[in-house]
Design a protein around this motif. Structure first.
Motif, PDB file in Angstrom:
ATOM      1  N   SER A 185      -2.246  -6.302  12.529  1.00  0.00           N
ATOM      2  CA  SER A 185      -3.181  -7.118  13.307  1.00  0.00           C
ATOM      3  C   SER A 185      -4.608  -6.775  12.905  1.00  0.00           C
ATOM      4  CB  SER A 185      -3.008  -6.854  14.799  1.00  0.00           C
ATOM      5  OG  SER A 185      -1.758  -7.298  15.227  1.00  0.00           O
ATOM      6  N   TYR A 186      -5.461  -7.797  12.884  1.00  0.00           N
ATOM      7  CA  TYR A 186      -6.859  -7.617  12.503  1.00  0.00           C
ATOM      8  C   TYR A 186      -7.757  -8.330  13.508  1.00  0.00           C
ATOM      9  CZ  TYR A 186      -4.663  -6.063   8.247  1.00  0.00           C
ATOM     10  OH  TYR A 186      -3.879  -5.386   7.360  1.00  0.00           O
ATOM     11  N   LYS A 187      -9.019  -7.911  13.571  1.00  0.00           N
ATOM     12  CA  LYS A 187      -9.944  -8.485  14.545  1.00  0.00           C
ATOM     13  C   LYS A 187     -10.706  -9.683  14.000  1.00  0.00           C
ATOM     14  CE  LYS A 187     -10.575  -4.226  17.037  1.00  0.00           C
ATOM     15  NZ  LYS A 187     -11.452  -3.136  17.395  1.00  0.00           N
ATOM     16  N   ASP A 188     -10.999  -9.707  12.691  1.00  0.00           N
ATOM     17  CA  ASP A 188     -11.763 -10.815  12.135  1.00  0.00           C
ATOM     18  C   ASP A 188     -11.153 -11.301  10.833  1.00  0.00           C
ATOM     19  OD1 ASP A 188     -12.756  -8.250  12.364  1.00  0.00           O
ATOM     20  OD2 ASP A 188     -14.611  -8.632  11.380  1.00  0.00           O
ATOM     21  N   THR A 189     -11.788 -12.280  10.229  1.00  0.00           N
ATOM     22  CA  THR A 189     -11.305 -12.875   8.990  1.00  0.00           C
ATOM     23  C   THR A 189     -11.314 -11.839   7.873  1.00  0.00           C
ATOM     24  OG1 THR A 189     -12.103 -15.040   9.670  1.00  0.00           O
ATOM     25  CG2 THR A 189     -11.735 -14.706   7.311  1.00  0.00           C
ATOM     26  N   ARG A 190     -10.216 -11.767   7.115  1.00  0.00           N
ATOM     27  CA  ARG A 190     -10.069 -10.776   6.050  1.00  0.00           C
ATOM     28  C   ARG A 190      -9.310 -11.365   4.860  1.00  0.00           C
ATOM     29  NH1 ARG A 190     -12.742  -6.566   7.932  1.00  0.00           N
ATOM     30  NH2 ARG A 190     -12.107  -5.770   9.935  1.00  0.00           N
ATOM     31  N   LEU A 191      -9.667 -10.905   3.684  1.00  0.00           N
ATOM     32  CA  LEU A 191      -8.863 -11.137   2.485  1.00  0.00           C
ATOM     33  C   LEU A 191      -8.130  -9.830   2.226  1.00  0.00           C
ATOM     34  CD1 LEU A 191      -7.975 -12.857   0.099  1.00  0.00           C
ATOM     35  CD2 LEU A 191      -9.951 -12.011  -1.155  1.00  0.00           C
ATOM     36  N   ILE A 192      -6.809  -9.872   2.292  1.00  0.00           N
ATOM     37  CA  ILE A 192      -5.989  -8.662   2.247  1.00  0.00           C
ATOM     38  C   ILE A 192      -5.085  -8.692   1.017  1.00  0.00           C
ATOM     39  CG2 ILE A 192      -4.162  -7.398   3.455  1.00  0.00           C
ATOM     40  CD1 ILE A 192      -6.707  -7.250   4.962  1.00  0.00           C
ATOM     41  N   ASP A 193      -4.975  -7.542   0.348  1.00  0.00           N
ATOM     42  CA  ASP A 193      -3.966  -7.334  -0.682  1.00  0.00           C
ATOM     43  C   ASP A 193      -2.794  -6.602  -0.043  1.00  0.00           C
ATOM     44  OD1 ASP A 193      -5.423  -8.500  -2.699  1.00  0.00           O
ATOM     45  OD2 ASP A 193      -6.263  -6.626  -3.434  1.00  0.00           O
ATOM     46  N   ILE A 194      -1.576  -7.067  -0.322  1.00  0.00           N
ATOM     47  CA  ILE A 194      -0.364  -6.464   0.225  1.00  0.00           C
ATOM     48  C   ILE A 194       0.438  -5.918  -0.946  1.00  0.00           C
ATOM     49  CG2 ILE A 194       1.658  -6.842   1.666  1.00  0.00           C
ATOM     50  CD1 ILE A 194       0.354  -9.566   2.387  1.00  0.00           C
ATOM     51  N   ALA A 195       0.923  -4.687  -0.823  1.00  0.00           N
ATOM     52  CA  ALA A 195       1.731  -4.084  -1.888  1.00  0.00           C
ATOM     53  C   ALA A 195       2.993  -3.474  -1.286  1.00  0.00           C
ATOM     54  CB  ALA A 195       0.934  -3.024  -2.622  1.00  0.00           C
ATOM     55  N   LEU A 196       4.088  -3.565  -2.030  1.00  0.00           N
ATOM     56  CA  LEU A 196       5.391  -3.063  -1.600  1.00  0.00           C
ATOM     57  C   LEU A 196       5.748  -1.829  -2.424  1.00  0.00           C
ATOM     58  CD1 LEU A 196       8.092  -3.430  -0.061  1.00  0.00           C
ATOM     59  CD2 LEU A 196       8.801  -4.957  -1.901  1.00  0.00           C
ATOM     60  N   TYR A 197       6.120  -0.742  -1.727  1.00  0.00           N
ATOM     61  CA  TYR A 197       6.487   0.531  -2.368  1.00  0.00           C
ATOM     62  C   TYR A 197       7.831   1.004  -1.834  1.00  0.00           C
ATOM     63  CZ  TYR A 197       1.506   0.831  -3.556  1.00  0.00           C
ATOM     64  OH  TYR A 197       0.246   0.580  -4.030  1.00  0.00           O
ATOM     65  N   ARG A 198       8.559   1.787  -2.657  1.00  0.00           N
ATOM     66  CA  ARG A 198       9.835   2.368  -2.216  1.00  0.00           C
ATOM     67  C   ARG A 198       9.635   3.415  -1.122  1.00  0.00           C
ATOM     68  NH1 ARG A 198      14.131   1.023  -5.408  1.00  0.00           N
ATOM     69  NH2 ARG A 198      13.586   0.353  -7.493  1.00  0.00           N
ATOM     70  N   SER A 199       8.620   4.255  -1.278  1.00  0.00           N
ATOM     71  CA  SER A 199       8.341   5.297  -0.289  1.00  0.00           C
ATOM     72  C   SER A 199       6.836   5.365  -0.047  1.00  0.00           C
ATOM     73  CB  SER A 199       8.873   6.651  -0.764  1.00  0.00           C
ATOM     74  OG  SER A 199       8.141   7.091  -1.883  1.00  0.00           O
ATOM     75  N   ASN A 200       6.438   6.123   0.938  1.00  0.00           N
ATOM     76  CA  ASN A 200       5.031   6.202   1.308  1.00  0.00           C
ATOM     77  C   ASN A 200       4.175   6.862   0.219  1.00  0.00           C
ATOM     78  OD1 ASN A 200       2.800   5.879   2.912  1.00  0.00           O
ATOM     79  ND2 ASN A 200       3.176   7.717   4.110  1.00  0.00           N
ATOM     80  N   ASN A 201       4.741   7.798  -0.527  1.00  0.00           N
ATOM     81  CA  ASN A 201       3.987   8.512  -1.566  1.00  0.00           C
ATOM     82  C   ASN A 201       4.159   7.920  -2.956  1.00  0.00           C
ATOM     83  OD1 ASN A 201       3.100  10.335   0.389  1.00  0.00           O
ATOM     84  ND2 ASN A 201       4.948  11.580   0.147  1.00  0.00           N
ATOM     85  N   ASP A 202       4.883   6.846  -3.069  1.00  0.00           N
ATOM     86  CA  ASP A 202       5.147   6.217  -4.371  1.00  0.00           C
ATOM     87  C   ASP A 202       3.877   5.545  -4.900  1.00  0.00           C
ATOM     88  OD1 ASP A 202       6.549   5.461  -6.568  1.00  0.00           O
ATOM     89  OD2 ASP A 202       8.001   4.214  -5.505  1.00  0.00           O
ATOM     90  N   THR A 203       3.733   5.508  -6.227  1.00  0.00           N
ATOM     91  CA  THR A 203       2.576   4.851  -6.846  1.00  0.00           C
ATOM     92  C   THR A 203       2.968   3.590  -7.609  1.00  0.00           C
ATOM     93  OG1 THR A 203       2.787   6.261  -8.798  1.00  0.00           O
ATOM     94  CG2 THR A 203       1.284   7.001  -7.059  1.00  0.00           C
ATOM     95  N   VAL A 204       4.260   3.320  -7.726  1.00  0.00           N
ATOM     96  CA  VAL A 204       4.739   2.145  -8.455  1.00  0.00           C
ATOM     97  C   VAL A 204       4.854   0.974  -7.481  1.00  0.00           C
ATOM     98  CG1 VAL A 204       6.615   1.185  -9.832  1.00  0.00           C
ATOM     99  CG2 VAL A 204       5.984   3.588 -10.083  1.00  0.00           C
ATOM    100  N   ILE A 205       4.106  -0.086  -7.755  1.00  0.00           N
ATOM    101  CA  ILE A 205       4.151  -1.278  -6.906  1.00  0.00           C
ATOM    102  C   ILE A 205       5.343  -2.133  -7.312  1.00  0.00           C
ATOM    103  CG2 ILE A 205       2.949  -3.380  -6.253  1.00  0.00           C
ATOM    104  CD1 ILE A 205       0.318  -1.908  -6.735  1.00  0.00           C
ATOM    105  N   ILE A 206       6.217  -2.453  -6.351  1.00  0.00           N
ATOM    106  CA  ILE A 206       7.397  -3.275  -6.630  1.00  0.00           C
ATOM    107  C   ILE A 206       7.036  -4.752  -6.593  1.00  0.00           C
ATOM    108  CG2 ILE A 206       9.692  -3.880  -5.792  1.00  0.00           C
ATOM    109  CD1 ILE A 206       9.837  -0.982  -4.727  1.00  0.00           C
ATOM    110  N   ASP A 207       6.257  -5.162  -5.611  1.00  0.00           N
ATOM    111  CA  ASP A 207       5.804  -6.549  -5.481  1.00  0.00           C
ATOM    112  C   ASP A 207       4.465  -6.526  -4.753  1.00  0.00           C
ATOM    113  OD1 ASP A 207       5.746  -9.281  -5.691  1.00  0.00           O
ATOM    114  OD2 ASP A 207       7.275  -9.672  -4.172  1.00  0.00           O
ATOM    115  N   SER A 208       3.668  -7.551  -4.978  1.00  0.00           N
ATOM    116  CA  SER A 208       2.365  -7.605  -4.310  1.00  0.00           C
ATOM    117  C   SER A 208       1.945  -9.056  -4.102  1.00  0.00           C
ATOM    118  CB  SER A 208       1.308  -6.858  -5.117  1.00  0.00           C
ATOM    119  OG  SER A 208       1.101  -7.492  -6.355  1.00  0.00           O
TER     120      SER A 208
END
Length: 124
Positions: free
Chosen positions: A76-99
């Motif tokens: 949830s956000y309070k105002d208008t935003r341009l957001i990038d979304i990234a999918l990872y296997r785990s919280n510490n992973d650096t390899v993006i699976i999809d975005s």
């Protein structure tokens, strides 16, 4: 005098119809699925802003959450935003699976209506 009275009523009705609308903050619902559209539970979805390294960033833009049993996660956000979304296997992973990128806008709507944007990411 009789012609002014209906015009006044119409203007009054229009004024009340616009005053009932409120600004609704944007919500983001991300669904993570496999290629066969089955939900993926327990993976991490992280949000950030484009070119976040080059400027001042509000803290609510950068967020991370783990998908539930239905492969869904909510932000949830309070105002208008341009957001990038990234999918990872785990919280510490650096390899993006999809975005993906999504524009979340504050909208004027009736108080009971929602302002949720849905986005689907594929776990490969």
């Amino acid at each position: 005098m009789k012609k002014i009275y209906p015009t006044f009523l119409v203007l009054l009705a229009v004024a009340f119809s616009f005053s009932c609308k409120k600004e609704i903050s944007p919500d983001l619902e991300v669904t993570v699925v496999r290629n066969d559209n089955s939900p993926v539970a327990g993976v991490w979805v992280k949000t950030s802003a484009p070119n976040a390294v080059f400027g001042i960033l509000q803290s609510d833009v950068i967020d991370a959450a783990r998908t539930d049993n239905f492969g869904k996660v909510f932000f949830s956000y309070k105002d208008t935003r341009l957001i990038d979304i990234a999918l990872y296997r785990s919280n510490n992973d650096t390899v993006i699976i999809d975005s993906a990128s999504v524009l979340l806008e504050v909208k004027r709507k009736a108080p009971r209506s929602g302002n949720t944007t849905e986005k689907k990411l594929v776990f490969r």
